[in-house]
Design a protein around this motif. Structure first.
Motif, PDB file in Angstrom:
ATOM      1  N   PHE A   1       0.809  -1.215   0.000  1.00 56.13           N
ATOM      2  CA  PHE A   1       0.000   0.000   0.000  1.00 56.13           C
ATOM      3  C   PHE A   1       0.852   1.279   0.000  1.00 56.13           C
ATOM      4  CE2 PHE A   1      -2.929  -3.236   1.468  1.00 56.13           C
ATOM      5  CZ  PHE A   1      -4.012  -2.965   0.656  1.00 56.13           C
ATOM      6  N   ASN A   2       2.155   1.110   0.269  1.00 58.36           N
ATOM      7  CA  ASN A   2       3.025   2.286   0.283  1.00 58.36           C
ATOM      8  C   ASN A   2       3.345   2.717  -1.156  1.00 58.36           C
ATOM      9  OD1 ASN A   2       2.974   1.924   2.997  1.00 58.36           O
ATOM     10  ND2 ASN A   2       5.052   1.096   3.166  1.00 58.36           N
ATOM     11  N   HIS A   3       3.592   3.981  -1.330  1.00 58.49           N
ATOM     12  CA  HIS A   3       3.956   4.535  -2.643  1.00 58.49           C
ATOM     13  C   HIS A   3       2.950   4.135  -3.720  1.00 58.49           C
ATOM     14  CE1 HIS A   3       7.755   5.872  -0.958  1.00 58.49           C
ATOM     15  NE2 HIS A   3       7.789   4.699  -0.351  1.00 58.49           N
TER      16      HIS A   3
ATOM     17  N   ARG B   1       4.348   7.512   1.790  1.00 57.69           N
ATOM     18  CA  ARG B   1       3.564   7.952   0.613  1.00 57.69           C
ATOM     19  C   ARG B   1       2.394   6.986   0.356  1.00 57.69           C
ATOM     20  NH1 ARG B   1       5.042  12.786   0.475  1.00 57.69           N
ATOM     21  NH2 ARG B   1       7.100  13.333  -0.232  1.00 57.69           N
ATOM     22  N   ARG B   2       1.746   6.609   1.456  1.00 56.86           N
ATOM     23  CA  ARG B   2       0.588   5.704   1.344  1.00 56.86           C
ATOM     24  C   ARG B   2      -0.659   6.564   1.123  1.00 56.86           C
ATOM     25  NH1 ARG B   2       1.134   3.034   6.033  1.00 56.86           N
ATOM     26  NH2 ARG B   2      -0.170   4.569   7.043  1.00 56.86           N
ATOM     27  N   TYR B   3      -1.146   6.543  -0.086  1.00 54.16           N
ATOM     28  CA  TYR B   3      -2.248   7.420  -0.489  1.00 54.16           C
ATOM     29  C   TYR B   3      -3.532   6.587  -0.441  1.00 54.16           C
ATOM     30  CZ  TYR B   3      -4.335  11.122  -3.443  1.00 54.16           C
ATOM     31  OH  TYR B   3      -5.096  12.148  -3.944  1.00 54.16           O
ATOM     32  N   VAL B   4      -4.414   6.914   0.499  1.00 53.43           N
ATOM     33  CA  VAL B   4      -5.634   6.107   0.655  1.00 53.43           C
ATOM     34  C   VAL B   4      -6.845   7.027   0.803  1.00 53.43           C
ATOM     35  CG1 VAL B   4      -6.748   4.209   1.898  1.00 53.43           C
ATOM     36  CG2 VAL B   4      -4.255   4.414   1.959  1.00 53.43           C
ATOM     37  N   ASP B   5      -7.772   6.928  -0.127  1.00 51.06           N
ATOM     38  CA  ASP B   5      -9.033   7.669  -0.035  1.00 51.06           C
ATOM     39  C   ASP B   5     -10.162   6.705   0.294  1.00 51.06           C
ATOM     40  OD1 ASP B   5      -8.208  10.274  -0.554  1.00 51.06           O
ATOM     41  OD2 ASP B   5      -8.309   9.981  -2.731  1.00 51.06           O
ATOM     42  N   ARG B   6     -11.177   7.241   0.931  1.00 51.20           N
ATOM     43  CA  ARG B   6     -12.387   6.443   1.193  1.00 51.20           C
ATOM     44  C   ARG B   6     -13.558   7.087   0.464  1.00 51.20           C
ATOM     45  NH1 ARG B   6     -14.501   2.512   4.971  1.00 51.20           N
ATOM     46  NH2 ARG B   6     -12.333   2.249   5.601  1.00 51.20           N
ATOM     47  N   TYR B   7     -14.296   6.254  -0.199  1.00 44.37           N
ATOM     48  CA  TYR B   7     -15.451   6.734  -0.946  1.00 44.37           C
ATOM     49  C   TYR B   7     -16.674   5.894  -0.587  1.00 44.37           C
ATOM     50  CZ  TYR B   7     -18.228   8.277  -4.955  1.00 44.37           C
ATOM     51  OH  TYR B   7     -19.204   8.804  -5.747  1.00 44.37           O
ATOM     52  N   ARG B   8     -17.787   6.567  -0.375  1.00 39.60           N
ATOM     53  CA  ARG B   8     -19.045   5.871  -0.036  1.00 39.60           C
ATOM     54  C   ARG B   8     -20.015   6.078  -1.203  1.00 39.60           C
ATOM     55  NH1 ARG B   8     -17.111   8.327   4.851  1.00 39.60           N
ATOM     56  NH2 ARG B   8     -16.528   6.658   6.279  1.00 39.60           N
ATOM     57  N   PRO B   9     -19.924   5.209  -2.212  1.00 41.43           N
ATOM     58  CA  PRO B   9     -20.636   5.484  -3.459  1.00 41.43           C
ATOM     59  C   PRO B   9     -22.151   5.443  -3.321  1.00 41.43           C
ATOM     60  CG  PRO B   9     -19.625   3.305  -3.529  1.00 41.43           C
ATOM     61  CD  PRO B   9     -19.133   3.962  -2.290  1.00 41.43           C
ATOM     62  N   ILE B  10     -22.674   4.770  -2.292  1.00 35.21           N
ATOM     63  CA  ILE B  10     -24.132   4.678  -2.189  1.00 35.21           C
ATOM     64  C   ILE B  10     -24.642   5.468  -0.982  1.00 35.21           C
ATOM     65  CG2 ILE B  10     -24.137   2.434  -3.384  1.00 35.21           C
ATOM     66  CD1 ILE B  10     -24.825   1.186  -0.608  1.00 35.21           C
ATOM     67  N   HIS B  11     -23.852   6.407  -0.510  1.00 37.39           N
ATOM     68  CA  HIS B  11     -24.222   7.160   0.699  1.00 37.39           C
ATOM     69  C   HIS B  11     -25.595   7.809   0.572  1.00 37.39           C
ATOM     70  CE1 HIS B  11     -23.748  10.615   3.614  1.00 37.39           C
ATOM     71  NE2 HIS B  11     -23.525   9.562   4.365  1.00 37.39           N
ATOM     72  N   HIS B  12     -25.932   8.266  -0.622  1.00 41.45           N
ATOM     73  CA  HIS B  12     -27.186   9.000  -0.841  1.00 41.45           C
ATOM     74  C   HIS B  12     -28.290   8.107  -1.410  1.00 41.45           C
ATOM     75  CE1 HIS B  12     -24.841   8.651  -4.402  1.00 41.45           C
ATOM     76  NE2 HIS B  12     -25.796   9.140  -5.166  1.00 41.45           N
TER      77      HIS B  12
END
Ligand code: SF4
Length: 334
Positions: A163-165, A201-212
């Motif tokens: 998960f790094n770089h 440089r561990r780049y991690v985003d969280r997305y909740r595609p069905i939140h709405h």
């Protein structure tokens, strides 16, 4: 309507471009919302999808909390969709953590692409629990969500060099409709494991595609892929959480007592041993007395399916219909 337009209409404004990431990790409980995330990711063309399932009871022999079939169902869905699945857990699961008495936290185990890894020995301060988590939105006291899911996921990310770089997109299926607490969640934000500006440089985003999304939209996507929902929905549960989830309704406790009396008895006896009930004002015995088992709890085939540790139905069905619990009681973590 073409697929891209359909997806665009269903997106909140902050949609990240999936191709900007190296991989997509989906927190997959086996429930309808996380399943919808998986199907959304497939339609959106997310790269290198992997499913992650956190075993609530661990792998050391406890079966106190979860549906026996859940692990096998998750694996069957992953296989049917030709996606890799990795399991992770806190050693000893819910029961060991609940019974902690002047003990440290157990090691965390997580599957990796070429094997199994653990955090090694016990960690943290000596601590005692000896009671169920509290029914609360506060994760400091509702320790099961924090210790058995959120922390396990974070540990599995921060302890894997891969998960790094690189850039990882995590998808999870919380929806605003589920609770005022969840309505406040951001649809898109850096994950708690993100370290994009640090040495790793561990780049991690969280997305909740069905939140709405509303419940009907979730089922509609599952219908589109003809996926057979988890047996708990077929038994009448409106939401998939642990079978003995601390948020269980009176009808759910009555249903558990009917379909798995020995299991119910273990929970009830723990409440008596701890002299503390799961829900503040009533024991599970009192709740079960007040509730009515779901009608499908009388169907021996469905009961056997849910209580089997091997999932024995097809994942993809030729004729899809909503399960009995599709719009039923939706008690569960908030
Ligand atoms: S499903 Fe319920 S019991 Fe299981 S971890 Fe979540 S809140 Fe705790």
């Amino acid at each position: 309507m073409n697929t891209q337009l359909e997806l665009a209409l269903n997106e909140p404004a902050a949609l990240p471009p999936p191709e900007a990431y190296d991989r997509t990790v989906i927190a997959f409980s086996g429930g309808k919302d996380s399943l919808a995330c998986v199907l959304w990711a497939i339609k959106a063309g997310c790269p290198n999808i992997e499913l992650w399932h956190h075993d609530i009871d661990g792998r050391e022999g406890s079966n106190l909390m979860d549906w026996p079939v859940t692990r096998s169902y998750c694996k069957a869905v992953a296989d049917a969709l030709e996606l890799p699945i990795y399991f992770s857990w806190l050693e000893g699961g819910f029961e060991r953590e609940m019974l902690r008495e002047e003990q440290r936290k157990a090691p965390t185990w997580f599957e990796i692409p070429d094997g199994l890894q653990s955090t090694g020995g016990q960690s943290g301060k000596l601590g005692t629990r000896r009671k169920f988590p509290q029914v609360s939105g506060n994760l400091a006291v509702r320790w099961c969500s924090a210790y058995l899911k959120i922390d396990v996921c974070a540990i599995a990310i921060t302890n894997q060099e891969r998960f790094n770089h690189s850039k990882t997109l995590i998808l999870s299926g919380e929806r605003a409709e589920e609770s005022p607490q969840r309505a406040k969640y951001e649809a898109f934000e850096p994950d708690r494991t993100d370290n994009r500006d640090g040495r790793s440089r561990r780049y991690v985003d969280r997305y909740r595609p069905i939140h709405h999304w509303c419940t009907a939209e979730v089922w509609s996507l599952i219908e589109e892929f003809c996926i057979n929902p988890h047996p708990a929905y077929q038994l009448g549960w409106g939401r998939l959480s642990c079978m003995s989830c601390i948020f269980g309704s009176a009808n759910q406790w009555a249903s558990i007592r009917k379909i798995a009396p020995a299991h119910f008895e273990r929970i009830a006896q723990y409440e008596e041993r701890f002299n503390t009930t799961i829900q503040r004002t009533m024991s599970v015995r009192q709740l079960a007395e007040r509730g009515t088992p779901y009608p499908e709890a009388n169907n021996p085939e469905l009961v056997a399916l849910a209580l089997n540790d091997k999932y024995e139905q097809p994942v993809i069905v030729s004729e899809w219909k909503p399960p009995a619990g599709a719009y039923g009681e939706s008690n569960g973590p908030n």
